[in-house]
Design a protein around this motif. Structure first.
Motif, short mmCIF file in Angstrom:
data_model
loop_
_atom_site.label_atom_id
_atom_site.label_comp_id
_atom_site.label_asym_id
_atom_site.label_seq_id
_atom_site.Cartn_x
_atom_site.Cartn_y
_atom_site.Cartn_z
N LYS A 166 -3.73 17.69 -35.91
CA LYS A 166 -2.52 17.93 -35.48
C LYS A 166 -2.64 18.56 -33.84
O LYS A 166 -3.90 19.11 -33.60
CB LYS A 166 -1.69 18.97 -36.21
CG LYS A 166 -1.00 18.45 -37.35
CD LYS A 166 -0.19 19.41 -38.12
CE LYS A 166 0.28 19.11 -39.43
NZ LYS A 166 0.99 19.96 -40.08
N PRO A 167 -1.89 18.24 -32.88
CA PRO A 167 -2.27 18.78 -31.61
C PRO A 167 -2.27 20.30 -31.56
O PRO A 167 -1.59 20.89 -32.55
CB PRO A 167 -0.97 18.14 -30.76
CG PRO A 167 -0.44 17.10 -31.61
CD PRO A 167 -0.79 17.42 -32.98
N GLY A 168 -3.01 20.82 -30.51
CA GLY A 168 -3.30 22.31 -30.22
C GLY A 168 -4.26 22.98 -30.83
O GLY A 168 -5.12 22.06 -31.54
N ARG A 219 -7.77 25.78 -30.55
CA ARG A 219 -8.78 26.28 -29.38
C ARG A 219 -9.57 25.22 -28.66
O ARG A 219 -9.76 24.19 -29.43
CB ARG A 219 -9.63 27.16 -30.12
CG ARG A 219 -10.76 27.80 -29.14
CD ARG A 219 -11.51 28.88 -30.04
NE ARG A 219 -12.15 28.32 -31.46
CZ ARG A 219 -13.51 28.88 -31.63
NH1 ARG A 219 -13.79 30.09 -31.17
NH2 ARG A 219 -13.64 28.43 -32.90
N SER A 257 -8.85 19.85 -28.36
CA SER A 257 -8.99 20.74 -29.11
C SER A 257 -10.16 20.73 -29.99
O SER A 257 -10.77 19.80 -30.15
CB SER A 257 -7.76 20.80 -30.08
OG SER A 257 -7.62 19.66 -30.97
#
Length: 358
Positions: free
Chosen positions: A63-65, A67, A83
């Motif tokens: 999924k996007p997002g 660190r 990410s």
């Protein structure tokens, strides 16, 4: 009478055998335009299912997002903007595409993954930059289908379709020096045409213009538009065209109009795509692969000491749409990023194709 009929039958069978030898693969023919205009479209009949087979993602896309990779790992110079999870996902796919047997150790020192001691890691980093550039800066050719490492590599460390500068013969000797001609190679469709066309037309941005003729033939009256291309020089252009047809599995009228091969306003839209394609290949060979000349070891160089480069067949492999038109890049957004970072790094594609033969 009987012997005459046998001789005729033998001649027919011999002719069929000779023609069959030229028919290396099954072809399909479709009429395009009026009959008699020489605009039939010829395509190699390939196994569409096999052509369109591509390796699935290593696992479900993350999924996007999360660190950023540049904060999670050391020495991440290209994919630092994605990410941490997407970075691992992309690395797993690249391993599958290029070194499925060797695994991560093909590019990395397992004791220190951040180390650049292996030349393969330096090459992979540059190739990632190239892939991003193609998918963002050369959309006039690759459209939204895009490319991934698999487009060229197909599960092998070195793409099977490549080329390097041919070894030069002795210019002072006629004996044994064929000047790059009369050597049947797949790259020139087994013709006697020169094998130096890639070096002339596909090496870098300063490559020679792909030209056969000009508007005027008079050598001096129309000095600005005079045809300065010799018959010998045009052989290189024909050699490149033969390669392109073979690489894409099509005939000349895929791009050109039989009424006038030169006229752009009579050509098919595919010719504009090819115009950008040649320039994209020049960019790949000159800007990206050429910059790695000092990085590659000797066994990965050609006879003249230059790196192995790409041509049309490297991606196409005998079909007009690589991998049958299947888009893999949609599953790997890291290879087609967006944002100001990419816009600044990717040079814009050339302006619209000219109205005359480039």
């Amino acid at each position: 009478m009987k012997s005459t009929m046998l001789l005729r039958l033998g001649a027919v069978l011999a002719g069929a055998a000779l023609l069959g030898a030229c028919q290396l693969e099954t072809k399909s023919v479709a009429q395009n335009g009026y009959r008699g205009t020489g605009m039939d479209q010829i395509h190699l009949v390939s196994d569409k299912k096999k052509v369109g087979e591509v390796p699935p993602p290593p696992y479900d896309p993350p999924k996007p997002g999360g660190r950023p990779a540049k904060e999670a790992y050391q020495n991440v110079q290209v994919l630092g903007d994605i990410s941490e999870d997407e970075f691992s996902y992309t690395m797993a796919a690249i391993t599958q595409w290029i070194a499925p047997e060797q695994g991560c150790n093909y590019c990395h020192n397992p004791a220190n993954l951040a180390s650049d001691e292996l030349y393969t890691k330096k090459v992979a980093r540059r190739m990632l930059q190239m892939t991003r550039k193609i998918n963002t800066g050369w959309t006039q050719h690759v459209k939204q289908t895009g490319v991934t490492c698999y487009t060229c590599h197909r599960g092998q460390a070195v793409p099977t379709e490549n080329w390097a500068l041919p070894e030069k013969g002795n210019p002072d000797s006629i004996l044994g020096n064929k000047h790059g001609q009369n050597v049947p190679l797949v790259t020139t469709a087994y013709s006697s045409l020169p094998n130096t066309a890639f070096a002339k037309y596909l090496l870098d941005a300063n490559s020679s213009p792909i030209r056969v003729q000009s508007t005027y033939s008079h050598p001096s009256k129309y000095a600005a538009t005079a045809n300065k291309t010799t018959t010998m020089e045009t052989e290189g252009t024909y050699s490149l065209m033969m390669h392109t047809s073979t690489a894409l599995g099509v005939n000349c009228t895929f791009c050109h109009n039989a009424g006038s091969f030169q006229a752009w306003n009579m050509s098919t839209p595919k010719r504009v795509g090819a115009w950008y394609g040649y320039r994209m290949v020049r960019d790949i060979n000159g800007e990206y692969i050429g910059s790695l000349a000092s990085v590659f070891p000797k066994h990965r160089l050609g006879p003249m000491g230059d790196p192995l480069k790409v041509n049309c067949a490297t991606c196409h492999r005998g079909v007009n749409k690589p991998l049958g038109g299947v888009s893999m890049v949609k599953d790997y957004p890291a290879l087609r990023p967006t944002g100001p970072m990419v816009t600044a790094a990717a040079a814009p594609a050339p302006a619209a194709a000219p109205t005359k033969m480039p």
